[in-house]
Design a protein around this motif. Structure first.
Motif, PDB file in Angstrom:
ATOM      1  N   CYS A 276      -5.228   5.549  -1.671  1.00 41.69           N
ATOM      2  CA  CYS A 276      -5.981   4.399  -1.163  1.00 41.69           C
ATOM      3  C   CYS A 276      -7.179   4.116  -2.048  1.00 41.69           C
ATOM      4  N   ASP A 277      -7.885   5.172  -2.464  1.00 37.10           N
ATOM      5  CA  ASP A 277      -9.060   4.982  -3.322  1.00 37.10           C
ATOM      6  C   ASP A 277      -8.675   4.343  -4.651  1.00 37.10           C
ATOM      7  N   VAL A 278      -7.506   4.741  -5.175  1.00 35.71           N
ATOM      8  CA  VAL A 278      -7.040   4.152  -6.437  1.00 35.71           C
ATOM      9  C   VAL A 278      -6.621   2.704  -6.221  1.00 35.71           C
ATOM     10  N   ALA A 279      -5.827   2.472  -5.172  1.00 35.00           N
ATOM     11  CA  ALA A 279      -5.314   1.120  -4.904  1.00 35.00           C
ATOM     12  C   ALA A 279      -6.442   0.145  -4.558  1.00 35.00           C
ATOM     13  N   PHE A 280      -7.450   0.629  -3.820  1.00 31.40           N
ATOM     14  CA  PHE A 280      -8.537  -0.239  -3.371  1.00 31.40           C
ATOM     15  C   PHE A 280      -9.720  -0.253  -4.338  1.00 31.40           C
ATOM     16  N   GLY A 281      -9.764   0.728  -5.251  1.00 31.50           N
ATOM     17  CA  GLY A 281     -10.927   0.846  -6.135  1.00 31.50           C
ATOM     18  C   GLY A 281     -12.173   1.253  -5.367  1.00 31.50           C
TER      19      GLY A 281
ATOM     20  N   LEU B 125       0.833  -1.202   0.000  1.00 29.29           N
ATOM     21  CA  LEU B 125       0.000   0.000   0.000  1.00 29.29           C
ATOM     22  C   LEU B 125       0.868   1.252   0.000  1.00 29.29           C
ATOM     23  N   GLY B 126       1.975   1.204   0.734  1.00 27.78           N
ATOM     24  CA  GLY B 126       2.886   2.340   0.747  1.00 27.78           C
ATOM     25  C   GLY B 126       3.434   2.631  -0.632  1.00 27.78           C
ATOM     26  N   LYS B 127       3.821   1.575  -1.351  1.00 23.76           N
ATOM     27  CA  LYS B 127       4.348   1.748  -2.697  1.00 23.76           C
ATOM     28  C   LYS B 127       3.285   2.295  -3.636  1.00 23.76           C
TER      29      LYS B 127
ATOM     30  N   PHE C 245     -12.258   6.974   0.768  1.00 21.02           N
ATOM     31  CA  PHE C 245     -11.307   7.449   1.768  1.00 21.02           C
ATOM     32  C   PHE C 245     -11.048   8.952   1.642  1.00 21.02           C
ATOM     33  N   THR C 246     -11.146   9.476   0.431  1.00 20.89           N
ATOM     34  CA  THR C 246     -11.044  10.932   0.265  1.00 20.89           C
ATOM     35  C   THR C 246     -12.189  11.617   0.998  1.00 20.89           C
ATOM     36  N   GLY C 247     -13.375  11.038   0.883  1.00 25.89           N
ATOM     37  CA  GLY C 247     -14.533  11.594   1.575  1.00 25.89           C
ATOM     38  C   GLY C 247     -14.432  11.474   3.083  1.00 25.89           C
ATOM     39  N   LEU C 248     -13.934  10.327   3.553  1.00 23.37           N
ATOM     40  CA  LEU C 248     -13.761  10.138   4.998  1.00 23.37           C
ATOM     41  C   LEU C 248     -12.785  11.165   5.565  1.00 23.37           C
TER      42      LEU C 248
END
Length: 274
Positions: A63-68, A34-36, A73-76
């Motif tokens: 995170c939103d991109v990595a998790f789809g 996730l860091g990468k 997470f942007t909203g949170l």
């Protein structure tokens, strides 16, 4: 954050971190992966997941991109930021992020978007004497996060006129003021930030003016923001905004030039340094 801690006892940062961890594990990703994916270190991911580090907007988007997760997470993160500010200030913050030009006149304190962590921390401690250290740190992080608009591909132009009182009013101590003035000099190096100082010698007619901010947007709209002890208010009347712009032109005319303003800040910085 203890694994046995009930979710209802988590603070906002811990809840955010727990959500990141839960989705990460569900996607079978390690903290290193996730860091990468987000451009951060494994240690940073660990700090966010434990609630010890407030995530950056870049990390939330990553995170939103990595998790789809389509902006989850942007909203949170945005709601955490809103929770760290008075409800009456949230509408202004949302508009500030969208503005193409920000014209601000500050009469006694450096405007929020240009405050250092140390300076903001003192302001929040004084204005929120009953708040916990965690709550104060949340407010500080939220304030500093406002600078992220200048990292956009199309950052706004910020024109800030600071009355000399902003630079001479000692917030905290000389050390806090030194760091604040140093940051102003650093910020002024940006092509998107213009600083002017209104000297005491300017006297009337500028001395009576209250702080205000005018926001301009891509659709040619302009809004005036004013603030009192009980809250802030947005004004969209063309007549009111035009009057504020006339006042701003008057302030610019009476203020020191940008170069002379920076010279004064450097002089005051020497006074604050031991």
């Amino acid at each position: 954050m203890d694994e046995t801690t009930p979710p209802e006892l988590f603070n906002p940062l811990q809840r955010f971190g727990q959500d990141v961890r839960q989705v990460r594990l569900g996607r079978k990703l390690t903290q290193k992966h996730l860091g990468k994916a987000t451009g951060y270190t494994e240690a940073y991911v660990s700090m966010v997941e434990s609630g010890k580090q407030k995530a950056s907007q870049k990390f939330a988007k990553g995170c939103d991109v990595a998790f789809g997760t389509n902006g989850l997470f942007t909203g949170l993160l945005r709601r955490i930021d809103e929770g760290d500010n008075p409800s009456w200030f949230v509408p202004y913050l949302n508009l500030e992020r969208k503005a193409t030009r920000i014209l601000d006149y500050s009469a006694t304190l450096v405007m929020g978007i240009l405050q250092t962590e140390e300076y903001a921390r003192v302001i929040f401690r004084v204005s929120n004497p009953g708040a916990s250290p965690e709550a104060i740190e949340g407010k500080v992080a939220s304030r500093v996060r406002r600078r992220e608009v200048f990292k956009r591909d199309d950052p706004p132009l910020l024109w800030s006129i600071l009355h000399e009182a902003c630079l001479r009013t000692v917030v905290g101590n000389a050390g806090v003021m030194s760091l604040q003035l140093e940051y102003l000099l650093e910020a002024a190096e940006s092509p998107h930030i213009v600083l002017q100082v209104m000297p005491f010698s300017a006297g009337a007619p500028t001395a009576h003016m209250k702080p205000f901010t005018v926001l301009h947007f891509t659709d040619s709209r302009s809004l005036l923001y004013t603030e009192t002890r009980v809250g802030g208010r947005m004004h969209d009347s063309a007549q009111t905004v035009d009057a504020a712009l006339d006042d701003y032109d008057l302030l610019r005319a009476h203020a020191l030039s940008p170069d002379a303003s920076l010279a004064l800040i450097k002089t005051l910085l020497k006074e604050y340094r031991p």
